[in-house]
Design an enzyme around this catalytic site. Structure first.
Site: not given
Ligand code: ACO
Ligand code: ZN
Length: 458
Positions: A313, A347
């Protein structure tokens, strides 16, 4: 309205806007004589689900429940990137495209529509990531409940998570109104199995160091006066500037690991919590200041994964999302895999935001390698195999292939696979790399992997 029952669908006006979207009624309740409906906007992520009143509904457009198609077989969850692969040893040559060489198929209509829907949902989501920084650390204490540390114990299911399909009405609905952690108040996105009596409170208070949950600010203050932690438990294995990573063993620090999973579940939809954290390691990313190490995010990792997963996760807390920390966590997870001498993959299934972040990380990492390639002989085209890309980056080869396909870089020309980098791809890559300011410095990682298979018990 009598026919507004669970399962019925009706257009509902979005919270911040004038648009109406078809929504399904999940549940209803009467508050002070007024009926409120918990609704899910169709084709949008569940984090937008909310309680609404009839005044936001187009009551003359009510539709009956969706008919369930019992004839079509239900497809498995599936790996979102599993597509036909080219053989591992195939050499990919890099070239600049000429129109006749561009044999790649355009994205299908269905793919375009899917992407549009994800982006639409995300665009809306961004405005709904409610985070309120707390102005001063001394917020007036309006709450005069007795200080009590012995809160009801956490439910037995806390800890590691696994993929699930949510059919239960209770776990489909957000149950915590607000959390306060450190200097932030955050509105959760999904259900998390905190003790029910605490979910009935307007705010759930969390110690930002040990992640213990408390029912009031008074209790939190009392707890903070006794809490010995100013950083996560476990070993600090990385420090660069004010960013640190701590490695926490889910067996040694059970209570912290369980509290972390409970917190994470508030923002992770497609996972179910299990109470056994023993098989997992947790890598917590913190920002350091004069008060201590403040949690920014984390990822968990199985001590032994038969499927080569290097992340179970992953989460960044909403107040720091979209600032590059998600990719920093991902980069760190691959640094660990490099030290282990393994390739790894997250995962499955990935969430919508997880998919976007991984795609972005994989694309940037792979393009960085390809664009740095030099030809073996002057005048020759540079060449690399998929296995080589995978070895250098620790990205599992399936993910390398899916990324190259997603970027539309692979074409088949004169009997071999050719990587075609357009000026547009190079330019947009250079632009996105210039935005990626925070990076992992492998020299700042002090870590030796353990061989968990040799230990009798984790
Ligand atoms: N809308 C559109 N694009 C987004 C968004 C959003 N809300 N959030 C992130 N992105 C895109 C960004 O634009 C970036 O891409 P780019 O640099 O090519 O423009 C990319 O995703 C990563 O952005 P970061 O700023 O590095 O990531 P962030 O700190 O936002 O974290 C994460 C990403 C961890 C998935 C976060 O959104 C989160 O914690 N979400 C909730 C939990 C989740 O869904 N976790 C993943 C589950 S899958 C697993 O656990 C294996
Ligand atoms: Zn504490």
């Amino acid at each position: 309205m009598d026919n507004l029952e669970e399962g019925y669908r009706v257009p509902v006006k979005f919270r911040d806007g004038e648009d109406y979207h078809l929504a399904e009624i999940i549940s209803k309740k009467v508050v002070n004589g007024e009926t409120k409906y918990y609704i899910h906007y169709e084709a949008f992520n569940k984090r937008l689900d909310e309680w609404v009143e009839e005044s936001r509904m187009k009551l003359d457009e009510i539709q009956g429940p969706k008919k369930i198609d019992t004839k079509t077989p239900v497809k498995g969850q599936g790996h979102p990137f599993s597509r036909p692969c080219s053989p591992a040893g195939d050499v990919l040559q890099c070239s600049t495209p000429t129109p006749s060489q561009m044999k790649r198929g355009p994205p299908t209509k269905k793919k375009k529509l899917e992407e549009k829907l994800v982006h639409k949902a995300l665009a809306v989501n961004v405005s709904h990531i409610d985070v309120t920084p707390i102005p001063s650390p001394n917020i007036p204490v309006s709450d005069s409940q007795d200080v009590e540390d012995s809160l009801p114990s956490a439910p037995r299911q806390t800890g590691s998570m696994s993929a699930h399909h949510d059919t239960d009405v209770v776990t489909r609905m957000k149950n915590v109104e607000l959390i306060e952690i450190g200097k932030y108040r955050i509105r959760p996105w999904y259900f998390s199995p905190y003790p029910q009596e605490l979910t009935e409170l307007p705010v759930l208070y969390l110690c930002e160091y040990c992640l213990k949950y408390l029912k009031s600010r008074t209790c939190l203050k009392h707890h903070l006066s006794k809490c010995l932690l100013l950083h996560p438990p476990g070993n600090e294995i990385y420090r660069q500037g004010n960013i640190s990573f701590f490695e926490i063993d889910g067996r040694k620090h059970k209570s912290y690991a369980q509290n972390l999973c409970l917190l994470a579940k508030l923002f992770l939809d497609h996972k179910t919590l299990y109470y056994d954290t023993d098989p997992f390691l947790f890598y917590v990313m913190c920002e350091f200041d004069s008060r201590g190490h403040h949690i920014l995010g984390y990822f968990s990792k199985e001590k032994e994964s038969s499927e080569d997963y290097n992340v179970a996760c992953i989460l960044t807390l909403p107040q720091i999302q979209r600032k590059g920390y998600g990719k920093l966590l991902i980069e760190f997870s691959y640094e660990l895999s490099k030290v282990e001498g393994k390739t790894g993959s997250p995962e499955k299934p990935l969430s919508d935001l997880g998919l976007l972040s991984y795609r972005s990380y994989w694309s940037q990492t792979i393009l960085e390698i390809i664009m740095g390639l030099k030809p073996n002989e002057p005048g020759e085209r540079p060449a690399i195999t998929i296995n080589e890309i995978s070895e250098v980056t620790s990205i599992k080869r399936e993910d390398v292939i899916s990324t190259l396909q997603h970027l539309n870089l692979i074409s088949y020309f004169k009997g071999q696979y050719v990587l075609t980098l357009s000026k547009e791809t190079r330019d947009s890559h250079a632009k996105s790399m210039s935005r990626r300011k925070i990076r992992i410095d492998s020299k700042a990682l002090h870590w030796q992997p353990k061989d968990w298979s040799k230990r009798g018990k984790w």
